[in-house]
Design a protein around this motif. Sequence first.
Motif, mmCIF file in Angstrom:
data_model
loop_
_atom_site.group_PDB
_atom_site.id
_atom_site.type_symbol
_atom_site.label_atom_id
_atom_site.label_comp_id
_atom_site.label_asym_id
_atom_site.label_seq_id
_atom_site.Cartn_x
_atom_site.Cartn_y
_atom_site.Cartn_z
ATOM 1 N N THR A 34 0.832 -1.202 0.000
ATOM 2 C CA THR A 34 0.000 0.000 0.000
ATOM 3 C C THR A 34 0.866 1.252 0.000
ATOM 4 O O THR A 34 0.546 2.240 -0.654
ATOM 5 N N THR A 38 1.495 2.986 -6.434
ATOM 6 C CA THR A 38 0.702 4.192 -6.714
ATOM 7 C C THR A 38 -0.549 3.798 -7.477
ATOM 8 O O THR A 38 -0.557 2.787 -8.189
ATOM 9 N N PRO A 39 -1.618 4.584 -7.376
ATOM 10 C CA PRO A 39 -2.841 4.245 -8.098
ATOM 11 C C PRO A 39 -2.611 4.219 -9.609
ATOM 12 O O PRO A 39 -1.759 4.931 -10.137
ATOM 13 N N ALA A 40 -3.387 3.403 -10.303
ATOM 14 C CA ALA A 40 -3.228 3.253 -11.740
ATOM 15 C C ALA A 40 -3.726 4.475 -12.496
ATOM 16 O O ALA A 40 -3.244 4.778 -13.575
ATOM 17 N N PRO A 42 -5.451 8.678 -12.142
ATOM 18 C CA PRO A 42 -5.724 9.805 -11.255
ATOM 19 C C PRO A 42 -7.198 9.820 -10.853
ATOM 20 O O PRO A 42 -8.027 9.169 -11.489
ATOM 21 N N PRO A 43 -7.551 10.539 -9.797
ATOM 22 C CA PRO A 43 -8.960 10.606 -9.403
ATOM 23 C C PRO A 43 -9.801 11.264 -10.494
ATOM 24 O O PRO A 43 -9.300 12.059 -11.286
ATOM 25 N N PRO A 49 -9.663 14.710 -4.562
ATOM 26 C CA PRO A 49 -8.716 13.628 -4.264
ATOM 27 C C PRO A 49 -8.812 13.176 -2.809
ATOM 28 O O PRO A 49 -9.034 13.961 -1.907
ATOM 29 N N ALA A 52 -13.299 8.559 -0.785
ATOM 30 C CA ALA A 52 -13.716 7.242 -1.275
ATOM 31 C C ALA A 52 -15.202 7.094 -1.010
ATOM 32 O O ALA A 52 -15.624 6.568 0.009
#
Length: 59
Positions: A34, A38-40, A42-43, A49, A52
């Motif tokens: 975690t 990094t996230p795949a 962007p938001p 950002p 959730a």
Amino acid sequence: MARHSAPHPSAELARRRLAAALLGAGALAATLLTAVVTPAAPPAPDREPGTATSELAQR
């Protein structure tokens, strides 16, 4: 009559220790992943950002 020495740990105790060790190793691995991955993507532009939320949770 002489007393016997303490019994050796049973297979059940060894099984519990192994399960606890694997659980701890999995939690540590998940924490490290975690922190590193990094996230795949962007938001979404319509969301702030770091939030959730889902539409199902708001109904």
